[in-house]
Design a protein around this motif. Structure first.
Motif, PDB file in Angstrom:
ATOM      1  N   VAL A  38       0.830  -1.207   0.000  1.00 40.41           N
ATOM      2  CA  VAL A  38       0.000   0.000   0.000  1.00 40.41           C
ATOM      3  C   VAL A  38       0.864   1.257   0.000  1.00 40.41           C
ATOM      4  O   VAL A  38       0.580   2.216  -0.726  1.00 40.41           O
ATOM      5  N   PHE A  39       1.924   1.269   0.781  1.00 40.74           N
ATOM      6  CA  PHE A  39       2.778   2.450   0.844  1.00 40.74           C
ATOM      7  C   PHE A  39       3.507   2.682  -0.476  1.00 40.74           C
ATOM      8  O   PHE A  39       3.742   3.824  -0.866  1.00 40.74           O
ATOM      9  N   ASP A  40       3.876   1.625  -1.188  1.00 40.13           N
ATOM     10  CA  ASP A  40       4.468   1.793  -2.518  1.00 40.13           C
ATOM     11  C   ASP A  40       3.460   2.406  -3.480  1.00 40.13           C
ATOM     12  O   ASP A  40       3.809   3.271  -4.301  1.00 40.13           O
ATOM     13  N   ILE A  41       2.221   1.966  -3.396  1.00 43.09           N
ATOM     14  CA  ILE A  41       1.170   2.530  -4.251  1.00 43.09           C
ATOM     15  C   ILE A  41       0.959   4.006  -3.936  1.00 43.09           C
ATOM     16  O   ILE A  41       0.841   4.846  -4.836  1.00 43.09           O
ATOM     17  N   VAL A  42       0.914   4.334  -2.646  1.00 43.88           N
ATOM     18  CA  VAL A  42       0.690   5.720  -2.235  1.00 43.88           C
ATOM     19  C   VAL A  42       1.830   6.619  -2.698  1.00 43.88           C
ATOM     20  O   VAL A  42       1.607   7.757  -3.131  1.00 43.88           O
ATOM     21  N   GLN A  43       3.061   6.132  -2.640  1.00 44.94           N
ATOM     22  CA  GLN A  43       4.198   6.939  -3.066  1.00 44.94           C
ATOM     23  C   GLN A  43       4.176   7.205  -4.566  1.00 44.94           C
ATOM     24  O   GLN A  43       4.555   8.291  -5.013  1.00 44.94           O
ATOM     25  N   HIS A  44       3.720   6.242  -5.352  1.00 41.28           N
ATOM     26  CA  HIS A  44       3.682   6.431  -6.797  1.00 41.28           C
ATOM     27  C   HIS A  44       2.417   7.144  -7.252  1.00 41.28           C
ATOM     28  O   HIS A  44       2.365   7.642  -8.375  1.00 41.28           O
ATOM     29  N   LYS A  45       1.390   7.183  -6.403  1.00 44.52           N
ATOM     30  CA  LYS A  45       0.132   7.853  -6.746  1.00 44.52           C
ATOM     31  C   LYS A  45      -0.099   9.041  -5.811  1.00 44.52           C
ATOM     32  O   LYS A  45      -1.232   9.331  -5.440  1.00 44.52           O
ATOM     33  N   ALA A  46       0.977   9.732  -5.458  1.00 44.42           N
ATOM     34  CA  ALA A  46       0.862  10.801  -4.469  1.00 44.42           C
ATOM     35  C   ALA A  46      -0.025  11.944  -4.935  1.00 44.42           C
ATOM     36  O   ALA A  46      -0.580  12.677  -4.112  1.00 44.42           O
ATOM     37  N   MET A  47      -0.190  12.128  -6.236  1.00 48.11           N
ATOM     38  CA  MET A  47      -0.991  13.227  -6.753  1.00 48.11           C
ATOM     39  C   MET A  47      -2.480  12.910  -6.779  1.00 48.11           C
ATOM     40  O   MET A  47      -3.300  13.809  -6.922  1.00 48.11           O
ATOM     41  N   ASP A  48      -2.835  11.637  -6.664  1.00 41.89           N
ATOM     42  CA  ASP A  48      -4.236  11.222  -6.682  1.00 41.89           C
ATOM     43  C   ASP A  48      -4.677  10.953  -5.237  1.00 41.89           C
ATOM     44  O   ASP A  48      -4.599   9.833  -4.742  1.00 41.89           O
ATOM     45  N   ILE A  49      -5.134  11.999  -4.574  1.00 44.24           N
ATOM     46  CA  ILE A  49      -5.442  11.908  -3.154  1.00 44.24           C
ATOM     47  C   ILE A  49      -6.631  10.996  -2.898  1.00 44.24           C
ATOM     48  O   ILE A  49      -6.648  10.225  -1.925  1.00 44.24           O
ATOM     49  N   ALA A  50      -7.643  11.045  -3.752  1.00 45.28           N
ATOM     50  CA  ALA A  50      -8.824  10.194  -3.559  1.00 45.28           C
ATOM     51  C   ALA A  50      -8.448   8.717  -3.641  1.00 45.28           C
ATOM     52  O   ALA A  50      -8.920   7.895  -2.838  1.00 45.28           O
ATOM     53  N   PHE A  51      -7.597   8.376  -4.595  1.00 42.68           N
ATOM     54  CA  PHE A  51      -7.147   6.990  -4.738  1.00 42.68           C
ATOM     55  C   PHE A  51      -6.326   6.560  -3.528  1.00 42.68           C
ATOM     56  O   PHE A  51      -6.497   5.451  -3.000  1.00 42.68           O
ATOM     57  N   CYS A  52      -5.443   7.445  -3.052  1.00 41.94           N
ATOM     58  CA  CYS A  52      -4.614   7.120  -1.882  1.00 41.94           C
ATOM     59  C   CYS A  52      -5.471   6.948  -0.631  1.00 41.94           C
ATOM     60  O   CYS A  52      -5.228   6.036   0.175  1.00 41.94           O
ATOM     61  N   ARG A  53      -6.476   7.804  -0.460  1.00 35.21           N
ATOM     62  CA  ARG A  53      -7.354   7.680   0.691  1.00 35.21           C
ATOM     63  C   ARG A  53      -8.099   6.353   0.680  1.00 35.21           C
ATOM     64  O   ARG A  53      -8.261   5.699   1.723  1.00 35.21           O
ATOM     65  N   GLN A  54      -8.533   5.920  -0.487  1.00 31.88           N
ATOM     66  CA  GLN A  54      -9.231   4.639  -0.591  1.00 31.88           C
ATOM     67  C   GLN A  54      -8.319   3.486  -0.210  1.00 31.88           C
ATOM     68  O   GLN A  54      -8.730   2.565   0.510  1.00 31.88           O
ATOM     69  N   LYS A  55      -7.072   3.517  -0.668  1.00 27.74           N
ATOM     70  CA  LYS A  55      -6.132   2.445  -0.346  1.00 27.74           C
ATOM     71  C   LYS A  55      -5.793   2.432   1.144  1.00 27.74           C
ATOM     72  O   LYS A  55      -5.659   1.352   1.743  1.00 27.74           O
ATOM     73  N   ILE A  56      -5.658   3.596   1.751  1.00 30.04           N
ATOM     74  CA  ILE A  56      -5.373   3.666   3.184  1.00 30.04           C
ATOM     75  C   ILE A  56      -6.539   3.118   3.996  1.00 30.04           C
ATOM     76  O   ILE A  56      -6.359   2.369   4.965  1.00 30.04           O
ATOM     77  N   ASP A  57      -7.759   3.478   3.605  1.00 25.36           N
ATOM     78  CA  ASP A  57      -8.941   2.961   4.308  1.00 25.36           C
ATOM     79  C   ASP A  57      -9.043   1.436   4.173  1.00 25.36           C
ATOM     80  O   ASP A  57      -9.400   0.734   5.138  1.00 25.36           O
TER      81      ASP A  57
END
Length: 292
Positions: A38-57
């Motif tokens: 998940v953290f690798d995804i968040v680092q590569h998708k840092a500009m897509d906040i909605a997508f990152c929030r979904q993955k964190i949840d």
């Protein structure tokens, strides 16, 4: 084999036969197998906040599912199976509360899971305040060309509005979204900054360039911080304890970017000459006195 190697091997065997070591090994393996992805995804998708929030949840929900009796029993049995040479036991201090061995490790297991959930929630608590990063998400340029991202724009103005001319920034963003040639081939923010600087677009669209600099600064991950602390072990030694902050920062930058420094070093002596000339120009010049 020498004695040091034998003793080191026996020490490793002792760890692998120790129940507590194996228990924590299985526990953190179950956690990190989820968080690393998940953290690798968040680092590569840092500009897509909605997508990152979904993955964190989703990650938080999965970690909460780990805090179940079935998962604990599975991990406990796996550790006990591999460490049967040393059966799990507790010291007298740990058994004062009348807790059995399995109950003690159940408490440890649940504490580790709860701590991970709390740390993740605390680390990403302000993630929703970074919705303005979507303004420079290259995957949404076509969508934002037809419909301006009002919510992300208001998120920027509400936090950093005193640094921007809102009306001019909105106009520059609309022009940027409509002009596909300005998006660059890669669409990466670092490449956009370089192209804007090379083509003097930073002067034509100063507010947009300012927004790019802000997003490039906020979008950094913790990897750079971790590397800087590891470099300090090699730079800030006991003999260099009196080193100033400016010199320390420059040496840390050279150590972190040593690949770039090596590349410049291989280009010939002209690089050293430029560095020397730059250094001399930054030094305070002494005043010339005329003696009679």
């Amino acid at each position: 084999m020498d004695d040091d190697t034998v003793q080191g091997a026996l020490g490793f065997i002792g760890y692998l036969e120790d129940f507590e070591f194996m228990f924590f090994l299985f526990t953190f393996r179950a956690i990190f197998s989820l968080t690393d992805v998940v953290f690798d995804i968040v680092q590569h998708k840092a500009m897509d906040i909605a997508f990152c929030r979904q993955k964190i949840d989703n990650l938080l929900s999965t970690l909460e599912n780990l805090a179940s009796e079935d998962r604990f029993t599975q991990i406990y049995d796996s550790a006990a199976h591999l460490s049967d040479v040393r059966a799990p036991r507790l010291s007298r201090a740990k058994m004062k509360g009348g807790m059995d061995v399995k109950g003690y490790y159940r408490l440890l297991y649940m504490s580790v899971i709860d701590n991970q959930i709390m740390q993740i929630k605390q680390r990403f608590a302000d993630l929703d305040n970074l919705k303005f990063l979507q303004l420079l998400n290259n995957a949404l340029y076509e969508q934002m060309r037809n419909e301006f991202p009002v919510e992300a724009f208001h998120s920027l103005i509400s936090i950093y509005g005193h640094h921007f001319d809102a009306d001019r920034l909105k106009s520059e963003l609309q022009v940027f979204y409509s002009e596909r040639d300005m998006h660059g081939e890669s669409g990466k923010l670092c490449d956009l900054l370089r192209e804007f600087k090379l083509n003097d677009l930073d002067k034509t669209m100063p507010e947009l360039f300012k927004l790019m600099c802000l997003c490039a600064t906020i979008g950094v991950t913790s990897a750079g911080v971790e590397r800087s602390f590891s470099c300090l072990k090699r730079i800030k030694t006991y003999l260099r304890s009196a080193m100033g902050q400016e010199r320390l920062s420059e040496l840390a930058l050279l150590s972190i970017e040593k690949a770039l420094a090596k590349e410049l070093e291989g280009r010939g002596s002209w690089w050293y000459e430029q560095v020397t000339e730059k250094f001399n120009s930054m030094r305070e010049q002494r005043m010339d006195f005329t003696f009679k």
